[in-house]
Design a protein around this motif. Structure first.
Motif, PDB file in Angstrom:
ATOM      1  N   GLY A 149       0.939  -1.227   0.142  1.00 58.45           N
ATOM      2  CA  GLY A 149      -0.565   0.335  -0.430  1.00 58.45           C
ATOM      3  C   GLY A 149       0.624   0.845  -0.014  1.00 58.45           C
ATOM      4  N   VAL A 150      -0.146   1.997   0.930  1.00 63.41           N
ATOM      5  CA  VAL A 150       1.080   3.226   0.966  1.00 63.41           C
ATOM      6  C   VAL A 150       2.536   3.466   1.597  1.00 63.41           C
ATOM      7  N   CYS A 151       3.117   2.695   2.147  1.00 66.48           N
ATOM      8  CA  CYS A 151       4.551   2.555   2.297  1.00 66.48           C
ATOM      9  C   CYS A 151       5.127   1.790   1.238  1.00 66.48           C
ATOM     10  N   ALA A 152       4.445   1.595   0.371  1.00 68.28           N
ATOM     11  CA  ALA A 152       5.706   1.702  -0.679  1.00 68.28           C
ATOM     12  C   ALA A 152       5.948   3.060  -1.440  1.00 68.28           C
ATOM     13  N   ASN A 153       5.385   4.253  -0.830  1.00 62.71           N
ATOM     14  CA  ASN A 153       5.101   5.171  -1.138  1.00 62.71           C
ATOM     15  C   ASN A 153       6.496   5.920  -0.647  1.00 62.71           C
ATOM     16  N   PRO A 154       7.389   6.653  -0.891  1.00 67.76           N
ATOM     17  CA  PRO A 154       8.725   7.128  -0.224  1.00 67.76           C
ATOM     18  C   PRO A 154       8.289   8.832   1.069  1.00 67.76           C
TER      19      PRO A 154
END
Length: 577
Positions: free
Chosen positions: A353-358
């Motif tokens: 999810g969002v944790c792939a977004n730096p």
């Protein structure tokens, strides 16, 4: 001591793109380059080029190919370098209204517009030297900043293009003959693309250092593949003396053709910049697309072109890493900070999810996301992150400031050129005899009365033009509102610069005859090592500055022979008689 700096954005400034080479987003449609900014620093035959690159689009489609005369070393710089150069050398325009106790303009109110600015031009390894790949030598490859690169040399254009295609560097149609031109010149090619972690926002200027007896050269031929019409090209040259175009004409604009009313007098300054660019266009067109104007020339000492990085030390007071990241990303974001975070807090693939977004991991969701990217025993401190970011911010400015400190003189040259005019790569050399050129252009206007006393109304004006010439003109019967004597023709003087002596002015109808000999000229070996002539120090160049005054009687035409005879050795020695 480090200071917080904010560089003023130029009014209506065109975005900068790479200054030479081709910027391609895919194999069909090249990215349109809206402008080029490049800085050269010359030490003997060693040239350091800082090239501004601007790109909008998917990161995976960014690729860049640049021809250089010899194998370069490669580094990165910062957009703050060009912000500093622009801030210090952008042309400004204005009107100085002069009044006296007994003579006034007729029933008009005027404002001082001395601070008007130009609205458009006032405004970031592996050693494989023995490797070969199907007829292409891979001289080096590696990574620097957000980029991965390869330095190659091939025996033919087709071999170079095949290698680029096979290795993921796209090229548009029409590239082959231009690549072939540089292959025939025995040039090396630098192919650059973004690393997998980088985004298009990671792009920073590229630094190339190489050996070249031709000194500063802009490979415009390859640029033509992706250039916009009338593309602005700004070139700064650091050296021991003033830089001059060798194989291009020089032009001095006619101040009397400039609509100064758009630059002040209560008027709106945006039209002033557009008018200036139109004059440059007209001057370049008169020289068949091959002419530069000198916008600034002066000592680096006292010119505020150095760069100071933002000071992050206060961020060490953050209570935890999450708070630090929110403040760092929110207030000091830059490609340099992004690169530091990739190194200190790298992302691992597979985060959900969002944790792939730096921007989540390096911000409000740091606590929730770090388990997916860091080992359980990882201990990254606030101080480590701040120090890493500060080092990335400091390094480009320190390298650039060292270049400035090493070179006593800075020249800025400018032109506008369309793709069909990019048929010749400009070369620059040095002329130690030439005076300085200011970037500040003012017209003085003073009312004149015939022996009036008290509150007399002017019937004439005395105009002091930017080059210092003075003209007295009669006011028309109704003069309330802006008025200046004008002379739209000629829009500029076309000149041939040499490596010594003053510029030679030629007539517009002589351009065609002079051009073939001019295009064959090249810098004289050792010219870059000559210091300034003491007689030129502190002198303002009125002949070959940005503006002259033509149309008051017959314009002076010194050196009327206008010879472009580069000499048997190919030197640019067409000095004044």
């Amino acid at each position: 001591m480090r200071y917080h700096l904010i560089f003023a954005a130029a009014i209506g400034a065109a975005p900068s793109a790479l200054a030479c080479g081709g910027l391609f987003c895919d194999a069909v449609q090249p990215v349109e380059q809206a402008g080029e900014d490049i800085l050269f620093a010359v030490d003997g035959d060693t040239v350091t080029a800082v090239v501004s690159v601007q790109y909008q689009g998917p990161a995976e489609e960014f690729s860049w190919v640049l021809p250089v005369p010899s194998e370069p070393t490669i580094g990165v710089s910062s957009s703050r370098v060009f912000a500093a150069l622009r801030n210090a050398t952008d042309p400004t325009f204005g009107i100085l209204w002069k009044t006296s106790s007994n003579c006034r303009f007729p029933d008009c109110q005027f404002t001082d517009a001395a601070d008007g600015t130009d609205g458009t031009d006032a405004a970031d390894g592996f050693d494989a030297s023995d490797a070969t790949d199907g007829g292409v030598d891979v001289l080096a490859n590696g990574a620097v900043g957000p980029y991965e690169y390869a330095v190659i040399k091939g025996d033919s254009a087709s071999l170079v293009l095949d290698w680029l295609s096979e290795n993921g560097y796209a090229q548009p149609d029409g590239t082959a003959p231009l690549i072939g031109h540089y292959v025939n010149l025995d040039f090396t090619f630098v192919a650059v693309r973004l690393q997998k972690f980088a985004t298009s926002g990671s792009i920073v200027p590229i630094v190339l250092t190489y050996e070249s007896s031709s000194y500063s050269c802009i490979p415009l031929k390859l640029t033509s593949l992706a250039a916009a019409p009338d593309m602005p090209v700004r070139t700064w040259v650091l050296g021991k003396a003033r830089a001059v175009p060798v194989n291009y004409f020089h032009t001095t604009l006619n101040a009397r053709a400039m609509p100064w009313g758009a630059c002040g007098g209560g008027g709106f300054a945006f039209g002033c910049g557009a008018a200036y660019w139109n004059l440059v266009n007209a001057a370049a067109d008169a020289a068949q697309g091959h002419a530069f104007v000198t916008e600034f020339a002066g000592p680096t000492a006292g010119t505020p072109v150095t760069v100071v990085a933002p000071d992050l030390s206060g961020l060490k007071q953050a209570s935890d890493v999450k708070s630090l990241l929110i403040s760092l990303v929110g207030n000091f974001w830059s490609p340099e900070v992004e690169q530091a975070l990739y190194e200190v807090l790298p992302l691992k693939p597979g985060a959900p999810g969002v944790c792939a977004n730096p921007t989540s991991y390096w911000g409000p969701l740091y606590d929730e996301c770090r388990a997916y990217h860091q080992a359980s025993d990882a201990a990254v401190t606030v101080a480590q992150i701040v120090d890493a970011a500060q080092a990335k911010l400091d390094a480009p400015g320190e390298q650039y400031n060292a270049l400035v400190a090493k070179h006593p003189y800075l020249t800025r040259l400018f032109t506008r050129v369309s793709p069909d005019e990019m048929t010749l790569d400009p070369l620059f050399s040095f002329n130690p005899d030439l005076g300085d050129v200011t970037q500040h252009h003012r017209v003085g206007i003073e009312p004149l009365c015939d022996g009036g006393v008290g509150d007399a109304e002017a019937d004439r004006v005395e105009v002091t033009w930017p080059d210092g010439s003075v003209e007295v003109a009669q006011l028309p019967a109704s003069a309330c509102g802006f008025w200046l004597p004008s002379s739209p023709e000629p829009t500029a003087a076309i000149q041939i610069m040499a490596e010594s002596g003053p510029a030679k002015t030629i007539k517009a109808d002589e351009v065609h005859a002079q051009k073939p000999a001019l295009e064959l000229r090249a810098p004289t070996p050792g010219q870059s090592e000559k210091p300034r002539n003491p007689a030129a120090v502190g002198v303002t160049d009125r002949l070959s500055g940005t503006f002259g005054t033509f149309g008051i009687g017959e314009p002076a035409e010194p050196g009327r022979d206008g010879g472009a005879d580069g000499g048997a050795d190919g030197g640019a020695d067409g000095g004044a008689d």
